[in-house]
Enzyme design. Structure first.
Site, short mmCIF file in Angstrom:
data_model
loop_
_atom_site.label_atom_id
_atom_site.label_comp_id
_atom_site.label_asym_id
_atom_site.label_seq_id
_atom_site.Cartn_x
_atom_site.Cartn_y
_atom_site.Cartn_z
CG HIS A 20 -1.76 1.22 1.30
ND1 HIS A 20 -2.97 1.31 0.65
CD2 HIS A 20 -1.58 2.43 1.90
CE1 HIS A 20 -3.50 2.50 0.84
NE2 HIS A 20 -2.68 3.20 1.60
NE ARG A 66 -9.79 11.11 9.33
CZ ARG A 66 -8.97 10.30 8.64
NH1 ARG A 66 -9.41 9.14 8.18
NH2 ARG A 66 -7.73 10.64 8.42
CB SER A 87 -8.41 5.60 7.64
OG SER A 87 -8.78 5.65 6.30
CG ASP A 93 -11.93 4.31 6.08
OD1 ASP A 93 -11.39 5.08 6.89
OD2 ASP A 93 -11.66 4.29 4.87
CE LYS A 149 -8.97 2.80 3.44
NZ LYS A 149 -9.22 4.19 3.21
N1 URA Z 1 -5.79 7.31 2.97
C1 URA Z 1 -6.78 6.64 3.60
O1 URA Z 1 -7.26 5.62 3.13
N2 URA Z 1 -7.22 7.14 4.77
C2 URA Z 1 -6.72 8.24 5.35
O2 URA Z 1 -7.15 8.61 6.41
C3 URA Z 1 -5.69 8.92 4.65
C4 URA Z 1 -5.24 8.43 3.46
#
Ligand code: URA
Length: 438
Positions: A89, A175, A190, A168, A194
């Site tokens: 990632h 946010r 966050s 999320d 995922k």
């Molecule tokens: N990428 C994400 O998936 N979440 C965040 O909070 C910031 C960047």
């Protein structure tokens, strides 16, 4: 989703975090379930997010938050894939086509690369958009088809399923409008929610730092890396992180088809050195996690998979398996091409001292390579092709980059580039790998 109450009141939890207290697992469960099923209103959740923004969370709280968000939706079970499932990632950068090179390379080494990717937004690009510059490439697949493809050819790259981490999605949107995106525990939870929901065994995180990244200081990037690695370990995954510099774009090309072309070149051993360094560092961590190679022999293995053509062949197989036109991989000239190629020239003589990478990403986006809103259409052909990097010497009038453009955004992109690239007397050097967190 079942109602949970535990006799708790959201206001007490806001006060607890406001006063620097630690939220328990049950309290975090109450918050995430309540916010997802709408029994907790936006105004209370906003107040809590702001308290977290100021007072932080410890590793255990951030882990519980990531796990609770992960369980708010589908969790992929990849047990039917034989071997160690690996994933990577990136926190987002400009010219970051690492997945397009790393995935096929890992599959050629015998690893199982099972990845759910995202789209670009703002100045950063996304792997799904890049892959969709290949005619008819399909990024949607059932869990069953995904598993079958990874078992058969060793790799698949798809979009996130609709119902992955709905908590999320809701929280990120809140946010975004409450000034609470830039909180290290919230970002870590966050992203990790995922990653954990997508079911792989080992993950390498590429934390970008610098003018084109979300984190602009090494200190922040290291904190984020350490927290994400800790969350992954507490969730029983093999997680590592590398911190890589984004003070200039990665490689030379920015834009969807242009980046696919550069990735193809890299898979033939003809790619840029900085891209290779990042790919090899992530590959090292993942091959170690999958027990395929170690510090002493990983490089040799990767070189061999490139020179033998096996790595490129894996990309061809993935494109075929996902419905795309593999002839475009074998002959990249068939990928979308822009109508105009416009030089951007050095305004004076000297070294390229600095690049504002975020603005370079925005310039590419204005040409149509990215979106300003999620609904915008991308022009796959357009973008920037750099000829120079930081530390390179240029004479007045030398080409620094070419704009690959159609009708859109040419004047504004040229104006942004003029401001984003600094030429001066200093020969600066970028330190690409800023750190590794294990
Ligand atoms: N990428 C994400 O998936 N979440 C965040 O909070 C910031 C960047």
């Amino acid at each position: 989703m079942n109602e949970v109450n535990f006799g708790m009141r959201m206001v007490d939890l806001i006060i607890k975090k406001r006063d620097k207290g630690e939220l328990s697992k049950k309290e975090i469960e109450f918050i995430i379930k309540g916010y997802t099923n709408k029994t907790i209103p936006d105004y209370q959740m906003s107040a809590l997010l702001m308290a977290i923004y100021f007072n932080g969370m410890n590793d255990q709280e951030a882990t519980n938050l990531a796990l609770e968000m992960m369980h708010s939706g589908d969790v992929f079970n990849l047990a039917a894939i034989k071997g160690v499932k690996i994933d990577k990632h990136s926190t987002g950068g400009v010219g970051d086509k690492v997945t397009l090179v790393l995935g096929p390379l890992m599959a050629a080494c015998g690893a199982k690369f099972a990845k759910m990717s995202g789209r670009g937004l703002g100045h950063t690009g996304g792997t799904l958009d890049k892959l969709e510059s290949i005619n008819k490439f399909n990024i949607e697949m059932t869990e069953k088809a995904f598993i079958e493809q990874v078992n058969k050819i060793g790799l698949a790259v798809i979009g996130q399923s609709e119902n992955i981490t709905p908590a999320d999605k809701l929280l990120y949107a809140l946010r975004d409008v409450t000034g609470t995106v830039a909180s290290i525990p919230l970002i870590a939870a966050s992203i990790m929610s995922k990653k954990l929901a997508s079911g792989s065994d080992a993950i390498c995180l590429d934390i970008k730092v610098g003018s084109g990244a979300f984190m602009t200081t090494i200190k922040e990037a290291r904190k984020l890396a350490e927290l994400m690695v800790s969350i992954g370990k507490l969730a029983n995954k093999k997680v590592s992180a590398i911190i890589t510099n984004m003070d200039e774009p990665l490689g030379y090309n920015i834009g969807n088809a242009l980046e696919v072309k550069e990735a193809i070149a890299a898979l033939k051993g003809e790619g840029p050195e900085d891209l290779k360094i990042v790919v090899y560092e992530i590959a090292k961590q993942l091959l170690k996690a999958a027990n395929i190679a170690d510090d002493d022999n990983y490089e040799q293995l990767l070189d061999q998979k490139i020179t033998s053509g096996e790595a490129l062949e894996k990309l061809v197989l993935m494109v075929k398996a996902q419905g795309g036109d593999h002839k475009q991989i074998l002959n990249p000239e068939l990928l979308p091409q822009a109508n105009k190629i416009i030089p951007f020239q050095a305004s004076k003589t000297g070294y390229i001292e600095k690049m504002n990478t975020e603005n370079i990403g925005i310039a590419a986006s204005l040409l149509g390579a990215g979106r300003e809103t999620i609904l915008d259409e991308i022009d796959m052909a357009v973008g920037l092709e750099f000829k120079k990097k930081i530390g390179d010497y240029v004479k007045k009038g030398d080409v620094i980059c070419y704009l690959h453009a159609n009708e859109k955004g040419i004047d504004s992109a040229l104006a942004i580039l003029a401001d984003a690239i600094t030429i001066g007397p200093r020969k600066n050097k970028v330190n690409l790998i800023e750190g590794v967190v294990l």
